[in-house]
Design an enzyme around this catalytic site. Structure first.
Site, PDB file in Angstrom:
ATOM      1  N   ARG A  34       0.757  -1.316  -0.082  1.00 15.92           N
ATOM      2  CA  ARG A  34       0.079   0.086   0.027  1.00 15.92           C
ATOM      3  C   ARG A  34       0.971   1.111   0.069  1.00 15.92           C
ATOM      4  O   ARG A  34       0.430   2.163  -0.421  1.00 15.92           O
ATOM      5  CB  ARG A  34      -1.035   0.085   1.115  1.00 15.92           C
ATOM      6  CG  ARG A  34      -0.525  -0.120   2.608  1.00 15.92           C
ATOM      7  CD  ARG A  34      -0.097   1.009   3.158  1.00 15.92           C
ATOM      8  NE  ARG A  34      -0.064   1.070   4.421  1.00 15.92           N
ATOM      9  CZ  ARG A  34       0.553   1.800   5.460  1.00 15.92           C
ATOM     10  NH1 ARG A  34       1.220   2.579   4.933  1.00 15.92           N
ATOM     11  NH2 ARG A  34       0.344   1.656   6.765  1.00 15.92           N
TER      12      ARG A  34
ATOM     13  N   ASP B 294       8.690   8.906   7.830  1.00 19.28           N
ATOM     14  CA  ASP B 294       7.380   8.390   8.745  1.00 19.28           C
ATOM     15  C   ASP B 294       7.519   8.471  10.371  1.00 19.28           C
ATOM     16  O   ASP B 294       6.581   7.922  10.932  1.00 19.28           O
ATOM     17  CB  ASP B 294       7.102   6.899   8.351  1.00 19.28           C
ATOM     18  CG  ASP B 294       8.237   5.927   8.424  1.00 19.28           C
ATOM     19  OD1 ASP B 294       8.924   6.378   9.234  1.00 19.28           O
ATOM     20  OD2 ASP B 294       7.833   4.925   8.141  1.00 19.28           O
TER      21      ASP B 294
END
Lengths: 330, 330
Positions: free
Chosen positions: A114, A228
């Protein structure tokens, strides 16, 4: 009450790259349509040489599925000492109408899939129509994921790659040329790679700025993946001064994404973040409006991407009779 | 890599009440020995007539297990419309050395079991040695759990019960007398039941004060179970003015436990909370010091109780060859 169990090899065969891209688009649009509930994630940090495990929860009203992904990483001794991978994952899917557990699947592959698809969605939404050349800073697993997905949404004519590790670059070139038939050029420097790019992808570990603002040519679309977490960084924050900045989630990216540094340094202000990508996909905000502007997509990864991707895998498994049913409650 | 799957009926047969009591004691002691990591839990509230689902995470260094319990409740239409229970649960156990998923078990029974055991642990630590008479305000499933567990740690000579619903009281009496042989007296009023009590257990839904401070006799030990969320209440807050207050977790109880009201009204101050129960069990703080004092145990329920209880079930399953192995990763 039946729960479907899917092992890693089941998951691998159950979803095509274009389906992941479609699922991630659905997730982004849902996120910007008040269709998503996505609490803060929780996790546990273990003592080195152990890593961490976190739990990401998401509810998408569009499919009435609640997903919970447990995801571990950073256990370097796992393969040698314990015979298991250094990172693993498990996904639970609940039917939100009843909260019955409908599926338990291995979640090792989904984060990579994803995340790769996220870049491709941004390319569709934000890159120049005539983009042909891609530069990849970083040549690990996620770089491959990005190229696989992006090659589904455009024709990549040249791929310019750079990595700290020459052997990583070499095997990246061999793999991509074999698998996708895209000519890969190994750059002599980061700058040389970046200057070639219509689309620039960064998938390093985010250990410090690797791309200077002045290297990026007008018209480039940047897919910023490696940052992230708080403290990680891949870009000179100056890049944000004149670029069009699109994020997956303003809330997440402000804290954990590439924009964290530009915000802290007041190079970027909150009201100058152009859009969340779902807003662009829904037509609520503009995408690219000229061939000269630099667009940046800052992706931190959202639970709802796991949700829609895992749900598609679950649906495909049911359709093709793959997996094993187990009754936790008879 | 093998993961053990345990269904609800497996779980039911795999642990004895005294083992749950021991596991909960281990949990409480671990919590007050810096052996526990227990992040805030996360959850999703669905629109009525649907309920909610929450996810509670706990790591106990003593057993090197990370547990995650997904627990849903409040779906009244589930049985009739969907043929599934109105609340369900799933527990994942991870080996904290690798974060490998070692067990997935049905978690429907564990909350009830470990909550029942909590009361028994507090009775051992805080009730008078000569306690004989128990009063139970509330006669539902958790009341049964409390009595089952407490009858393992003391001889209950009389049980005085009260509930809003006469039919619930009647079936409680029939069940307890048949199962445990304890004579159950149905009280004419809450006050009459409370006044009989050496030990008072409250397991109502916490919809408002049901016990007035003046009813409680000197020397009573109170097990306050029903209040586990902001806004819930079972007691007149005045009860805390002169009682010895022990909680499972100061952090949780201050927000979600019975003490929330007394704290807000300044009847109780934070420094007058006598102890967390693990401190009493470890001998770091005193328990009961006279036959006259009123002791109160305020229990909100902790993830780490799920952890140690589920781990014991898992160990028993391995020892007795119960359950089904599945390889999510081959």
């Amino acid at each position: 009450m039946r729960t479907l169990l899917l092992k890693k090899e089941d998951v691998r065969g159950l979803i095509a790259t274009e389906e992941v891209i479609a699922a991630v688009e659905v997730a982004y649009k849902g996120f910007n349509s008040d269709q998503v509930v996505q609490p803060d994630y929780i996790g546990i940090d273990l003592h080195p040489p152990r890593g961490d495990i976190d739990f990401k929860l998401g509810y998408y009203k569009g499919n009435e599925i609640i997903s919970m992904k447990a995801s571990s990483g950073g256990f370097p001794n796992n393969p040698t000492t314990h015979g298991v991978p250094s990172g693993m994952g498990t996904i639970l899917l609940f039917d939100a109408r009843t909260c019955a557990l409908v599926c338990v699947m291995d979640g090792s592959l989904i984060t990579g899939l994803r995340t790769g698809a996220a870049g491709a969605v941004s390319v569709k939404a934000l890159a120049r129509r005539d983009a042909k050349r891609v530069a990849s800073i970083g040549t690990g697993n996620q770089a491959r994921m990005q190229i696989r997905a992006i090659s589904q949404v455009m024709k990549i004519e040249e791929l310019h790659a750079w990595d700290h590790h020459a052997d990583s670059m070499a095997s990246f070139k061999a793999d991509i040329e074999l698998e996708l038939g895209i000519p890969v050029f190994l750059a002599n420097s980061k700058q040389a790679a970046v200057e070639q790019a219509d689309i620039l992808i960064t998938t390093t570990r985010g250990k410090g700025s690797v791309v200077e603002g002045g290297w990026v040519q007008p018209g480039t679309h940047i897919v910023a993946i490696g940052t992230d977490a708080k403290g990680k960084q891949e870009f000179d924050p100056e890049i944000f001064r004149h670029a069009k900045t699109v994020v997956d989630s303003i809330l997440q990216c402000s804290e954990k994404g590439e924009i964290q540094h530009a915000l802290r340094l007041n190079i970027l202000s909150r009201d100058r973040i152009h859009a969340e990508i779902g807003e662009v996909l829904l037509g609520k905000k503009s995408g690219r409006t000229s061939d000269e502007e630099i667009t940046i997509f800052d992706s931190t990864g959202m639970a709802i991407q796991d949700n829609t991707t895992a749900h598609k895998i679950y649906q495909n498994a049911l359709a093709h009779g793959v997996g094993t049913f187990f009754e936790f409650i008879e």
